[in-house]
Scaffold this motif. Structure first.
Motif, mmCIF file in Angstrom:
data_model
loop_
_atom_site.group_PDB
_atom_site.id
_atom_site.type_symbol
_atom_site.label_atom_id
_atom_site.label_comp_id
_atom_site.label_asym_id
_atom_site.label_seq_id
_atom_site.Cartn_x
_atom_site.Cartn_y
_atom_site.Cartn_z
ATOM 1 N N HIS A 234 0.850 -1.188 0.000
ATOM 2 C CA HIS A 234 0.000 0.000 0.000
ATOM 3 C C HIS A 234 0.888 1.241 0.000
ATOM 4 C CE1 HIS A 234 -3.254 -2.777 0.837
ATOM 5 N NE2 HIS A 234 -2.613 -3.193 1.917
ATOM 6 N N GLN A 235 1.086 1.826 -1.160
ATOM 7 C CA GLN A 235 2.024 2.942 -1.297
ATOM 8 C C GLN A 235 1.667 4.103 -0.391
ATOM 9 O OE1 GLN A 235 2.464 4.367 -5.299
ATOM 10 N NE2 GLN A 235 3.734 6.113 -4.712
ATOM 11 N N ILE A 236 0.392 4.289 -0.113
ATOM 12 C CA ILE A 236 -0.039 5.431 0.699
ATOM 13 C C ILE A 236 0.553 5.367 2.105
ATOM 14 C CG2 ILE A 236 -2.146 4.378 1.631
ATOM 15 C CD1 ILE A 236 -1.846 7.968 0.252
ATOM 16 N N LEU A 237 0.859 4.157 2.602
ATOM 17 C CA LEU A 237 1.427 4.022 3.949
ATOM 18 C C LEU A 237 2.908 4.403 3.985
ATOM 19 C CD1 LEU A 237 -0.247 0.726 5.236
ATOM 20 C CD2 LEU A 237 -0.977 3.097 5.567
ATOM 21 N N SER A 238 3.521 4.568 2.803
ATOM 22 C CA SER A 238 4.896 5.067 2.744
ATOM 23 C C SER A 238 4.936 6.588 2.652
ATOM 24 C CB SER A 238 5.625 4.467 1.525
ATOM 25 O OG SER A 238 5.728 3.072 1.649
ATOM 26 N N ASN A 239 3.760 7.187 2.585
ATOM 27 C CA ASN A 239 3.665 8.630 2.441
ATOM 28 C C ASN A 239 3.332 9.307 3.759
ATOM 29 O OD1 ASN A 239 4.020 8.058 -0.245
ATOM 30 N ND2 ASN A 239 2.326 9.315 -0.959
ATOM 31 N N VAL A 240 3.623 10.585 3.820
ATOM 32 C CA VAL A 240 3.214 11.422 4.947
ATOM 33 C C VAL A 240 2.128 12.362 4.450
ATOM 34 C CG1 VAL A 240 5.055 13.107 4.483
ATOM 35 C CG2 VAL A 240 3.984 13.026 6.740
ATOM 36 N N LEU A 241 1.106 12.549 5.254
ATOM 37 C CA LEU A 241 0.013 13.457 4.913
ATOM 38 C C LEU A 241 0.367 14.867 5.361
ATOM 39 C CD1 LEU A 241 -2.950 14.069 4.034
ATOM 40 C CD2 LEU A 241 -3.637 13.427 6.370
ATOM 41 N N LEU A 242 0.322 15.823 4.444
ATOM 42 C CA LEU A 242 0.589 17.230 4.730
ATOM 43 C C LEU A 242 -0.732 17.991 4.610
ATOM 44 C CD1 LEU A 242 3.826 17.764 2.575
ATOM 45 C CD2 LEU A 242 3.668 16.991 4.959
ATOM 46 N N GLU A 243 -1.137 18.669 5.689
ATOM 47 C CA GLU A 243 -2.378 19.446 5.693
ATOM 48 C C GLU A 243 -2.066 20.862 6.163
ATOM 49 O OE1 GLU A 243 -5.925 16.628 7.075
ATOM 50 O OE2 GLU A 243 -4.160 16.438 8.378
ATOM 51 N N ALA A 244 -2.240 21.831 5.274
ATOM 52 C CA ALA A 244 -1.950 23.226 5.600
ATOM 53 C C ALA A 244 -3.253 23.999 5.730
ATOM 54 C CB ALA A 244 -1.081 23.852 4.510
ATOM 55 N N ARG A 245 -3.431 24.594 6.917
ATOM 56 C CA ARG A 245 -4.616 25.416 7.138
ATOM 57 C C ARG A 245 -4.434 26.236 8.411
ATOM 58 N NH1 ARG A 245 -6.482 20.121 8.038
ATOM 59 N NH2 ARG A 245 -6.859 19.642 10.230
ATOM 60 N N GLU A 246 -5.060 27.407 8.429
ATOM 61 C CA GLU A 246 -5.079 28.282 9.607
ATOM 62 C C GLU A 246 -3.685 28.531 10.173
ATOM 63 O OE1 GLU A 246 -7.776 26.581 12.383
ATOM 64 O OE2 GLU A 246 -9.511 26.759 11.052
ATOM 65 N N GLY A 247 -2.730 28.794 9.297
ATOM 66 C CA GLY A 247 -1.398 29.183 9.739
ATOM 67 C C GLY A 247 -0.525 28.077 10.267
ATOM 68 N N SER A 248 -0.890 26.813 10.050
ATOM 69 C CA SER A 248 -0.061 25.711 10.532
ATOM 70 C C SER A 248 -0.045 24.577 9.520
ATOM 71 C CB SER A 248 -0.570 25.193 11.881
ATOM 72 O OG SER A 248 -1.834 24.573 11.729
ATOM 73 N N LEU A 249 0.964 23.717 9.647
ATOM 74 C CA LEU A 249 1.097 22.538 8.804
ATOM 75 C C LEU A 249 1.048 21.306 9.706
ATOM 76 C CD1 LEU A 249 1.749 21.174 6.052
ATOM 77 C CD2 LEU A 249 4.181 21.382 6.670
ATOM 78 N N THR A 250 0.084 20.424 9.442
ATOM 79 C CA THR A 250 -0.043 19.191 10.200
ATOM 80 C C THR A 250 0.501 18.042 9.372
ATOM 81 O OG1 THR A 250 -2.014 19.999 11.336
ATOM 82 C CG2 THR A 250 -1.626 17.640 11.395
ATOM 83 N N LEU A 251 1.412 17.262 9.973
ATOM 84 C CA LEU A 251 2.000 16.110 9.309
ATOM 85 C C LEU A 251 1.508 14.847 9.998
ATOM 86 C CD1 LEU A 251 4.347 18.491 9.795
ATOM 87 C CD2 LEU A 251 5.626 16.979 8.275
ATOM 88 N N THR A 252 1.135 13.841 9.217
ATOM 89 C CA THR A 252 0.638 12.583 9.775
ATOM 90 C C THR A 252 1.294 11.410 9.062
ATOM 91 O OG1 THR A 252 -1.519 13.609 10.210
ATOM 92 C CG2 THR A 252 -1.402 11.214 10.319
ATOM 93 N N ALA A 253 1.801 10.466 9.853
ATOM 94 C CA ALA A 253 2.342 9.216 9.322
ATOM 95 C C ALA A 253 1.690 8.071 10.079
ATOM 96 C CB ALA A 253 3.857 9.161 9.484
ATOM 97 N N THR A 254 1.434 6.952 9.389
ATOM 98 C CA THR A 254 0.787 5.823 10.058
ATOM 99 C C THR A 254 1.170 4.509 9.404
ATOM 100 O OG1 THR A 254 -1.350 4.928 10.787
ATOM 101 C CG2 THR A 254 -1.282 5.934 8.605
ATOM 102 N N ASP A 255 1.156 3.438 10.203
ATOM 103 C CA ASP A 255 1.270 2.081 9.675
ATOM 104 C C ASP A 255 -0.006 1.309 9.976
ATOM 105 O OD1 ASP A 255 1.363 1.561 12.381
ATOM 106 O OD2 ASP A 255 3.323 0.605 12.372
ATOM 107 N N LEU A 256 -1.062 2.029 10.318
ATOM 108 C CA LEU A 256 -2.402 1.548 10.679
ATOM 109 C C LEU A 256 -2.494 1.098 12.130
ATOM 110 C CD1 LEU A 256 -3.528 -0.396 7.464
ATOM 111 C CD2 LEU A 256 -3.897 2.003 8.068
ATOM 112 N N ASP A 257 -1.393 0.693 12.738
ATOM 113 C CA ASP A 257 -1.396 0.373 14.169
ATOM 114 C C ASP A 257 -0.945 1.563 15.012
ATOM 115 O OD1 ASP A 257 -2.282 -2.299 13.991
ATOM 116 O OD2 ASP A 257 -0.270 -2.972 13.466
ATOM 117 N N THR A 258 0.051 2.290 14.519
ATOM 118 C CA THR A 258 0.598 3.456 15.211
ATOM 119 C C THR A 258 0.519 4.660 14.284
ATOM 120 O OG1 THR A 258 2.145 2.017 16.407
ATOM 121 C CG2 THR A 258 2.609 4.384 16.420
ATOM 122 N N THR A 259 0.111 5.793 14.843
ATOM 123 C CA THR A 259 -0.017 7.025 14.065
ATOM 124 C C THR A 259 0.714 8.147 14.778
ATOM 125 O OG1 THR A 259 -2.187 6.346 13.229
ATOM 126 C CG2 THR A 259 -1.639 8.683 13.046
#
Length: 374
Positions: A27-52
């Motif tokens: 699942h290639q998406i699990l090798s990626n980091v999610l970048l969410e930019a809004r309201e003056g901040s950047l939220t980064l999320t990584a997961t292997d489905l068990d740990t986030t």
């Protein structure tokens, strides 16, 4: 999405996430980091489905909001070696490509991303009972028990440390069936209903990597399906593990009344040195307790033999125990005091280690090692 931020800030957060990101997955998406930019901040999320792992960066200049996922390892490799003063601009292009620009040095890199909508839903643990303590207390607990967690896949209930409130303090225990590390700290506050939780080795590893100051408050939430750790602007979630942890208190012998007191660094040096003579994969050493001294020895037909005698406060009968040298080293490395106590009973029973002096913030620290059979 378009934003500018210090390269060092992005590199630091991406570094922390590498332990969670899946390297080899269909699942290639699990090798990626999610970048969410809004309201003056950047939220980064990584997961292997068990740990986030979730982190928030506020020191940035946001031009347009948006979200995308990019390969976590490649993004980290791009920014980690940039100068400390460098700034990078992230822009989302068509087809979820992400362009990374840097003025000094002058760099332009485009990474193939995936849509944010493909990324797994971020778990939440809100609403459950909480436990509060400082990061310094939590870090100290993790450092002193993490090495005793089992790595054997067939012993799943031992692949973590048990964390449970105890009076006005907090206790953490880890065992692999051959040794036990048990620590209790002061100053933790648990809400009613916060029961013991099993913290996975991966979460312990992630907590040990965090660079927060000791006085940063930590909130642990015990949700219905997940556990959540909030440390400053970072959050770590893991699935709630309902496997039964062993009743470790029954393992601790009450009959180890023979005590030896030794200088920690002297014993650590002797164990490291003499264990080199062991041809055994487990690096066994023998500890011979005798009046006024402790002798560390080892022998191997393939390597040779040797021993080292160090001074010890010991006045009981002579006893010799054969122990795993690495197990003993890890306790001595984790213990902070000048001297340590070793409690023994006989040659077939466990050896118990404790700090010889009080340690600020700790109520107690106990390490139990079972002897190796000849």
């Amino acid at each position: 999405m378009e934003l500018t931020l210090p390269a060092a800030t992005l590199a630091r957060e991406m570094s922390l996430m590498q332990g969670v990101v899946e390297r080899r997955t269909p699942h290639q998406i699990l090798s990626n980091v999610l970048l969410e930019a809004r309201e003056g901040s950047l939220t980064l999320t990584a997961t292997d489905l068990d740990t986030t792992f979730v982190s928030e960066i506020e020191s940035l200049s946001l031009k347009t909001s948006g979200a995308v996922t990019v390969p976590a390892r490649r993004l980290f490799d791009v920014v980690r070696d940039l100068p400390a003063t460098a700034e990078v601009r992230l822009r989302v292009l068509e087809n979820h490509h992400v362009q990374i620009d840097c003025k000094a040095p002058k760099i332009r890199i485009r990474l193939n991303g995936l849509p944010a909508t493909d990324f797994p839903t971020r778990p939440e643990a809100a609403g459950g009972p909480t436990l509060s303590l400082t990061f310094g207390a939590l870090r100290r607990m993790v450092e002193k028990v993490r090495f005793a967690v089992s790595t054997e896949e067939i012993r799943l209930q031992l692949q973590g440390a048990l964390l449970k409130p105890k009076g006005d303090g907090l206790e953490m225990a880890a065992t692999d069936g051959h040794r036990l590390a048990l620590i209790e700290v002061e100053g933790a506050a648990a809400e009613p209903g916060f029961e013991a939780i099993l913290v996975s080795k991966k979460v312990l590893d992630e907590l040990s990597r965090l660079d927060a100051e000791d006085d940063v408050p930590v909130t642990i939430v015990r949700g219905t399906n997940h556990i959540g750790f909030t440390v400053g602007r970072r959050r770590i979630y893991s699935k709630l593990d309902d496997r039964r942890f062993p009743d470790y208190e029954k393992v601790i012998s009450k009959d180890n009344t023979k005590r030896a007191t030794v200088v920690r660094e002297e014993l650590l040096g002797a164990v490291r040195r003499i264990s080199l003579l062991s041809g055994d994969r487990l690096k066994a050493v023998s500890l011979s307790f005798k009046e006024g001294a402790l002798v560390v020895s080892s022998e191997s037909q393939d390597v040779g033999d040797g021993d080292q005698e160090i001074a010890a406060e010991y006045e009981a009968d002579s006893i010799t125990l054969r122990l795993n040298a690495r197990y003993l080293e890890q306790f001595l490395e984790a213990c902070e005091t000048e001297k340590v106590h070793l409690f023994v009973k006989d040659e077939g029973s466990q050896c118990q280690g404790r700090p010889a002096e009080p340690v600020p913030g700790l109520k107690s620290y106990l390490y139990v090692v079972m002897p190796m059979r000849v």
